[in-house]
Enzyme design. Structure first.
Site, PDB file in Angstrom:
ATOM      1  N   ALA A 247      42.073  43.830  47.953  1.00 12.21           N
ATOM      2  CA  ALA A 247      41.984  44.518  46.662  1.00 12.21           C
ATOM      3  C   ALA A 247      42.454  43.688  45.459  1.00 12.21           C
ATOM      4  O   ALA A 247      42.655  44.228  44.388  1.00 12.21           O
ATOM      5  CB  ALA A 247      42.721  45.858  46.682  1.00 12.21           C
ATOM      6  N   ALA A 248      42.612  42.372  45.644  1.00 11.89           N
ATOM      7  CA  ALA A 248      42.975  41.515  44.491  1.00 11.89           C
ATOM      8  C   ALA A 248      41.872  41.604  43.440  1.00 11.89           C
ATOM      9  O   ALA A 248      42.125  41.888  42.267  1.00 11.89           O
ATOM     10  CB  ALA A 248      43.169  40.071  44.935  1.00 11.89           C
ATOM     11  N   GLY A 249      40.640  41.365  43.881  1.00 12.28           N
ATOM     12  CA  GLY A 249      39.503  41.414  42.969  1.00 12.28           C
ATOM     13  C   GLY A 249      39.336  42.804  42.360  1.00 12.28           C
ATOM     14  O   GLY A 249      39.031  42.942  41.171  1.00 12.28           O
ATOM     15  N   ASP A 250      39.527  43.840  43.171  1.00 13.79           N
ATOM     16  CA  ASP A 250      39.374  45.216  42.675  1.00 13.79           C
ATOM     17  C   ASP A 250      40.409  45.524  41.605  1.00 13.79           C
ATOM     18  O   ASP A 250      40.101  46.131  40.573  1.00 13.79           O
ATOM     19  CB  ASP A 250      39.529  46.219  43.823  1.00 13.79           C
TER      20      ASP A 250
HETATM   21  P1  ADP Z   1      38.326  38.721  45.612  1.00 11.30           P
HETATM   22  O1  ADP Z   1      39.570  39.431  46.030  1.00 11.30           O
HETATM   23  O2  ADP Z   1      37.275  39.627  45.088  1.00 11.30           O
HETATM   24  O3  ADP Z   1      37.811  37.718  46.605  1.00 11.30           O
HETATM   25  P2  ADP Z   1      39.629  36.576  44.172  1.00 11.30           P
HETATM   26  O4  ADP Z   1      40.200  36.118  45.461  1.00 11.30           O
HETATM   27  O5  ADP Z   1      38.850  35.588  43.384  1.00 11.30           O
HETATM   28  O6  ADP Z   1      38.729  37.869  44.326  1.00 11.30           O
HETATM   29  O7  ADP Z   1      40.848  37.121  43.291  1.00 11.30           O
HETATM   30  C1  ADP Z   1      40.652  37.970  42.197  1.00 11.30           C
HETATM   31  C2  ADP Z   1      41.809  37.857  41.261  1.00 11.30           C
HETATM   32  O8  ADP Z   1      43.028  38.182  41.956  1.00 11.30           O
HETATM   33  C3  ADP Z   1      42.049  36.465  40.709  1.00 11.30           C
HETATM   34  O9  ADP Z   1      41.276  36.264  39.565  1.00 11.30           O
HETATM   35  C4  ADP Z   1      43.534  36.502  40.399  1.00 11.30           C
HETATM   36  O10 ADP Z   1      43.782  37.205  39.209  1.00 11.30           O
HETATM   37  C5  ADP Z   1      44.084  37.339  41.528  1.00 11.30           C
HETATM   38  N1  ADP Z   1      44.540  36.566  42.699  1.00 11.30           N
HETATM   39  C6  ADP Z   1      43.898  36.401  43.878  1.00 11.30           C
HETATM   40  N2  ADP Z   1      44.618  35.633  44.728  1.00 11.30           N
HETATM   41  C7  ADP Z   1      45.757  35.324  44.072  1.00 11.30           C
HETATM   42  C8  ADP Z   1      46.936  34.568  44.398  1.00 11.30           C
HETATM   43  N3  ADP Z   1      47.085  33.973  45.596  1.00 11.30           N
HETATM   44  N4  ADP Z   1      47.914  34.467  43.462  1.00 11.30           N
HETATM   45  C9  ADP Z   1      47.785  35.068  42.255  1.00 11.30           C
HETATM   46  N5  ADP Z   1      46.707  35.786  41.887  1.00 11.30           N
HETATM   47  C10 ADP Z   1      45.704  35.917  42.771  1.00 11.30           C
END
Ligand code: ADP
Length: 302
Positions: A247-250
Site C-alpha cells: 500500500a505504499a503506492g496507494d
Molecule cells: P508501488 O507500491 O505502487 O509499487 P512504489 O514502490 O514506487 O509504488 O512506491 C510508491 C511511493 O511510496 C514512493 O513514491 C514513495 O513515496 C513511497 N515509498 C515506497 N518505498 C519506499 C521506501 N523504501 N522508503 C520511503 N518511501 C517509499
C-alpha cells in the site's frame, strides 16, 4: 470533492523468510487479516489525510463486507455508493511478505467484478459533481473507461493509478489528466524499462504523447519522476526504515489527491504524498499502515 472508484479486498497476510518455489511449503509467522484492495486503500489514504471523499465500490453480501463498510466510515470515507452484492464474496488477496519486505499477491476479485458500467450509472451524479476521480485497474476495464468518459464530459479531472500492470487502450489514456504508474506499470504501458531517471523521462514522454498532461512515475525509495507537459524532474522520497511496502503506492496516491484538491502545488502535493507513503512503509499491512493527517503534518515538520 474527490471520488475514488475501485476495489475492496480482505488481505490475508503471511510473513515468510523466502517465497516458496512451486511444490514447496514454507512455514510463516504473524498471519493477519487486514482490509486492503487498491481502491479502498486509496480511499482510506484520502480520507485519513483530510479529503472530502466518496468511494464507489462493491462488497459481498457477507460479514467481511459489512465490517469493511463500517471501517471505511470510521476512516472518513463516504460509503453511500458501496453496495453489498448478492451471491458474491468480498474480494480477497492472499499476500506473502518475505524477509526483505517484498510481497507477492494473488487475488480473487469477488464482488469487485460487479462494479460494472451499469453499477456506475447508478452513482454517476457523484462523478459529475466531483472535482476529481481517482481509479485503479482492479475494477472491470469497461467501468474505468465509462467513468473516465463521464468525468471528461463534466470537467471532473481523471487520475489513473494503472495498477496492477497491464496494457491499456489509447482511448482510455487520452482521457486521463494524470497517471501515476510505478516502474513495472510504466514499462507495461510504454515498452520502456524504467531503471534510471533517463528511462523514466523517456517513459513519461511516451505517456505525454498519448495525451496525458501530468505523468508521475513512482520509483519506490528513490521517489517520483514528475513530468508536466514534458518538463521532468525527480522529487526524492523520504528516507525511512521500510517494514513492508504494501500500500505504499496507494497511500501516495490518496494523499497526493488530498493535497492537490486543497490547492497545493504539484511539488508540494508530491512531498505530502511521499510523507504519507514513507510513514506507511514503516508499518505492516495495507490500511492499518495508512497515516492520519496529524501524523503526516508532524512528519513533514520534523
Ligand atoms: P508501488 O507500491 O505502487 O509499487 P512504489 O514502490 O514506487 O509504488 O512506491 C510508491 C511511493 O511510496 C514512493 O513514491 C514513495 O513515496 C513511497 N515509498 C515506497 N518505498 C519506499 C521506501 N523504501 N522508503 C520511503 N518511501 C517509499
Amino acid at each position: 470533492k474527490l471520488v475514488v472508484l475501485g476495489s475492496i479486498n480482505a488481505d490475508h497476510i503471511l510473513n515468510i523468510e523466502q517465497f516458496p518455489r512451486p511444490g514447496e511449503t514454507v512455514i510463516g509467522k504473524q498471519y493477519k487479516v487486514a482490509f486492503g484492495g487498491k481502491g479502498a486503500n486509496q480511499a482510506v489514504a484520502a480520507g485519513r489525510s483530510g479529503a472530502d471523499i466518496a468511494f464507489i465500490a462493491c462488497v459481498g453480501a457477507d460479514d467481511v463486507g459489512e465490517r469493511v463498510r463500517r471501517q471505511l466510515a470510521t476512516d472518513r470515507v463516504d460509503t453511500q455508493s458501496i453496495e453489498a452484492v448478492e451471491n458474491c464474496t468480498t474480494g480477497v488477496a492472499l499476500i506473502f511478505v518475505n524477509g526483505e519486505g517484498e510481497n507477492v499477491i494473488g487475488i480473487d476479485a469477488g464482488a469487485n467484478a460487479a462494479l460494472t458500467p451499469n453499477y456506475l450509472a447508478r452513482y454517476q451524479q457523484r462523478v459529475i459533481d466531483a472535482d476529481a476521480v481517482l481509479m485503479q485497474l482492479e475494477s472491470p476495464l469497461d467501468t474505468v473507461i465509462a467513468a473516465a468518459r463521464l468525468a471528461k464530459q463534466h470537467q471532473t479531472r481523471v487520475i489513473l493509478n494503472p495498477a496492477p500492470a497491464r496494457e491499456l487502450p489509447d482511448e482510455l489514456l487520452a482521457m486521463l489528466d494524470m497517471i501515476t504508474p510505478n516502474e513495472t506499470e510504466a514499462e507495461r504501458l510504454t515498452g520502456i524499462a524504467v531503471g534510471n531517471e533517463q528511462d523514466a523521462a523517456r517513459a513519461a514522454q511516451a505517456l505525454h504523447q498519448k495525451g496525458i498532461d501530468t505523468v508521475l512515475i513512482t520509483l519506490g525509495s528513490r521517489g517520483v519522476w514528475l513530468s508536466e507537459r514534458g518538463e521532468g524532474k525527480l522529487v526524492p522520497a523520504f528516507k525511512v526504515e521500510a517494514v513492508d511496502t504494501i500500500a505504499a503506492g496507494d497511500t501516495f496516491n490518496g494523499a497526493l489527491l488530498t493535497a492537490l484538491l486543497e490547492g497545493k502545488t504539484m511539488q508540494e502535493a508530491v512531498r505530502f504524498g511521499h510523507a504519507a507513503a514513507a510513514i506507511a512503509v514503516t508499518r505492516p499491512g495495507a490500511q492499518p499502515s495508512v497515516p492520519w493527517r496529524e501524523e503526516i503534518d508532524a512528519f513533514l515538520q520534523r
